[in-house]
Design an enzyme around this catalytic site. Sequence first.
Site, PDB file in Angstrom:
ATOM      1  N   PRO A  11      -7.395   3.556   0.040  1.00 41.39           N
ATOM      2  CA  PRO A  11      -8.123   3.282   1.281  1.00 41.39           C
ATOM      3  C   PRO A  11      -7.736   1.928   1.873  1.00 41.39           C
ATOM      4  CG  PRO A  11      -9.491   2.688  -0.564  1.00 41.39           C
ATOM      5  CD  PRO A  11      -8.224   3.290  -1.147  1.00 41.39           C
ATOM      6  N   ASP A  83       5.895   0.511   5.568  1.00 42.28           N
ATOM      7  CA  ASP A  83       4.447   0.316   5.562  1.00 42.28           C
ATOM      8  C   ASP A  83       3.777   1.291   6.520  1.00 42.28           C
ATOM      9  OD1 ASP A  83       2.168  -1.003   4.581  1.00 42.28           O
ATOM     10  OD2 ASP A  83       2.111  -2.369   6.290  1.00 42.28           O
ATOM     11  N   GLU A  84       2.531   1.596   6.255  1.00 36.79           N
ATOM     12  CA  GLU A  84       1.681   2.446   7.108  1.00 36.79           C
ATOM     13  C   GLU A  84       2.328   3.807   7.376  1.00 36.79           C
ATOM     14  OE1 GLU A  84      -1.278   1.544   7.492  1.00 36.79           O
ATOM     15  OE2 GLU A  84      -1.348  -0.636   7.576  1.00 36.79           O
ATOM     16  N   GLN A  86       1.359   6.731   7.045  1.00 32.73           N
ATOM     17  CA  GLN A  86       0.519   7.772   7.646  1.00 32.73           C
ATOM     18  C   GLN A  86       0.728   7.871   9.155  1.00 32.73           C
ATOM     19  OE1 GLN A  86      -0.778   4.917   6.413  1.00 32.73           O
ATOM     20  NE2 GLN A  86      -2.037   4.028   8.014  1.00 32.73           N
ATOM     21  N   GLY A 164      -7.016  -0.452  13.444  1.00 34.15           N
ATOM     22  CA  GLY A 164      -8.038  -1.490  13.427  1.00 34.15           C
ATOM     23  C   GLY A 164      -8.224  -2.076  12.044  1.00 34.15           C
TER      24      GLY A 164
END
Length: 186
Positions: A11, A83-84, A86, A164
Amino acid sequence: MVGKLTVITGPMYSGKTTELLSFVEIYNIGKKKTIVFKPSIDNRYGEDIVSTHTGFKVKAHKISKSIEILNHISNNIDAVFIDEVQFFDEELINVVRNLIFKGIDVYCAGLDISYLEKPFKTTANLLAIADEVIKKKAVCEKCGEHRATYSFKITQDDKEIDIGGKEKYIALCRECLKKIKVNKTL
């Protein structure tokens, strides 16, 4: 010789990017040639950097489509860091396979599920082909225990892709998530 795929997931606020950047540092200390990528959609900390929530950062190439990664790869690259994941299109899986079969180690970090508790397909597909999976946990915002596995959206819109930080999301453990869902309040 083939490379390996390591996927770091969990998460928000679990230290995924911190772990990713620690591997960048290890390769750099070993005088290995590295390159870092991030999705162009994520500009929270700047256009050309990947940064942790605590401010540790490295230079990165921002990419709109996964296939663009291959345009930045030279013959002397030892490891690729993304990175990231998703936020990338599902073509990332083929790009990663391509890199691995060229002998390049690939490290990916990203959320495994959305705040709606639905798996991100790109992350799920990378997890399926990974040589190593590092599943991170965060400290639960409600009970304070280091067992949070959910990113919970505290703002009232229902956009699934919504970049965010603490202003929009908190980390929750399963028990606290259940309590919130039953009581319908934070």
